[in-house]
Scaffold this motif. Sequence first.
Motif, short mmCIF file in Angstrom:
data_model
loop_
_atom_site.label_atom_id
_atom_site.label_comp_id
_atom_site.label_asym_id
_atom_site.label_seq_id
_atom_site.Cartn_x
_atom_site.Cartn_y
_atom_site.Cartn_z
N ARG A 168 -58.26 -2.94 -57.29
CA ARG A 168 -59.37 -2.18 -57.21
C ARG A 168 -59.22 -0.62 -55.84
O ARG A 168 -58.63 0.25 -56.38
CB ARG A 168 -60.53 -2.61 -56.96
N GLU B 217 -58.06 -8.53 -57.47
CA GLU B 217 -58.77 -7.27 -56.83
C GLU B 217 -59.24 -6.81 -55.97
O GLU B 217 -59.94 -5.43 -55.71
CB GLU B 217 -60.47 -8.32 -58.33
N ASN C 176 -65.82 -4.62 -54.22
CA ASN C 176 -66.25 -5.19 -54.61
C ASN C 176 -66.97 -6.37 -53.55
O ASN C 176 -65.77 -6.85 -53.33
CB ASN C 176 -66.11 -6.07 -56.09
N ASP D 160 -63.51 -5.51 -66.73
CA ASP D 160 -64.82 -4.90 -66.14
C ASP D 160 -65.09 -4.38 -68.20
O ASP D 160 -65.95 -4.40 -68.43
CB ASP D 160 -64.65 -3.73 -65.51
N ASN E 142 -68.42 -4.56 -69.83
CA ASN E 142 -69.63 -4.15 -70.27
C ASN E 142 -69.47 -4.47 -71.71
O ASN E 142 -69.81 -2.98 -72.36
CB ASN E 142 -69.35 -3.12 -70.05
#
Length: 302
Positions: free
Chosen positions: A261, A257, A269, A230, A234
């Motif tokens: 997560r 993930e 997600n 991430d 970003n």
Amino acid sequence: MTTVAGGPAGGSGAPGGAVGSVTGMSSVAVGQKRPWKAALDDLADGWKQRELWGHLGWQDIRQRYRRSVLGPIWISITMAVTAVALGILYAGLFNNDLSVQLPYILVGFIVWGFISGCIGEGAEVFIANEGLIKHLPAPLSVHVYRLVWRQSLFFLHNLVVYVVMLVIFPQPLRWTDLTAVPAFLLLAVNGAWVALLLGIITTRFRDLTPITQSIVQLSFFLTPIVWIYDDLLNSPNPAVAERARLAELNPFLHFVEIIRRPMLGEPQNLTNWVVVLVITVVGWALTMLVLRRFRSRVSYWV
């Protein structure tokens, strides 16, 4: 006389040919069904022998650490030391807080340990059990279940380090983060088909075993285990963010993930789950085709 003889012969030959044709077609149909039934029965019968592969999987761990004082705890200690060292290193490189970088790497190591174990040992699952396959009348899936069970025990051992990490670096966990449980079960289901498929192929082509191990090592660096996906996604630099999206083409990212997560208190997600479910269906379909075709030959290949 010749005509009369030929007439009955031809007349009787037609029905006989028809019967032979029908019999041949039914034999082909039965022949097509039997391999599928044999493949499905192998998986079902192997699952019924849970006491056998469950005991063997536990014995594998005991044998590995038979004369060790700490025993399987060494698995967790080794993983924890490596994760802490890399956490400190990459926290400095990426200028991240240690309370963010270290839990990310630690959980990534726990999940990756299970994935790499199923792939690496799966490539040798039948070769390593040559003696049992030749002398023990058991389904092939018993050895795969034994492998997945053993890797699951390793995963549970490593969760001790995760609990210690939660005490030192508390995470914003919620009840919804219990999705990590079905996520791990889904990971185990995929580990089974990967080990079964690779086990059959590498038993026939032995050169693929070191190739598989090399691919696993390379995949570790291509998968966001020690670097935070991430953060790159970003990034204020558009070029970096664009290149970071290429990581989504890596299937290992999605498998990691769906468990990492929720274990870090982050929202799931949906894309990760969709990709994993598609891979699960396609992977098992391909594995069943290979199992149907080559199941009976594994005992000769080993």
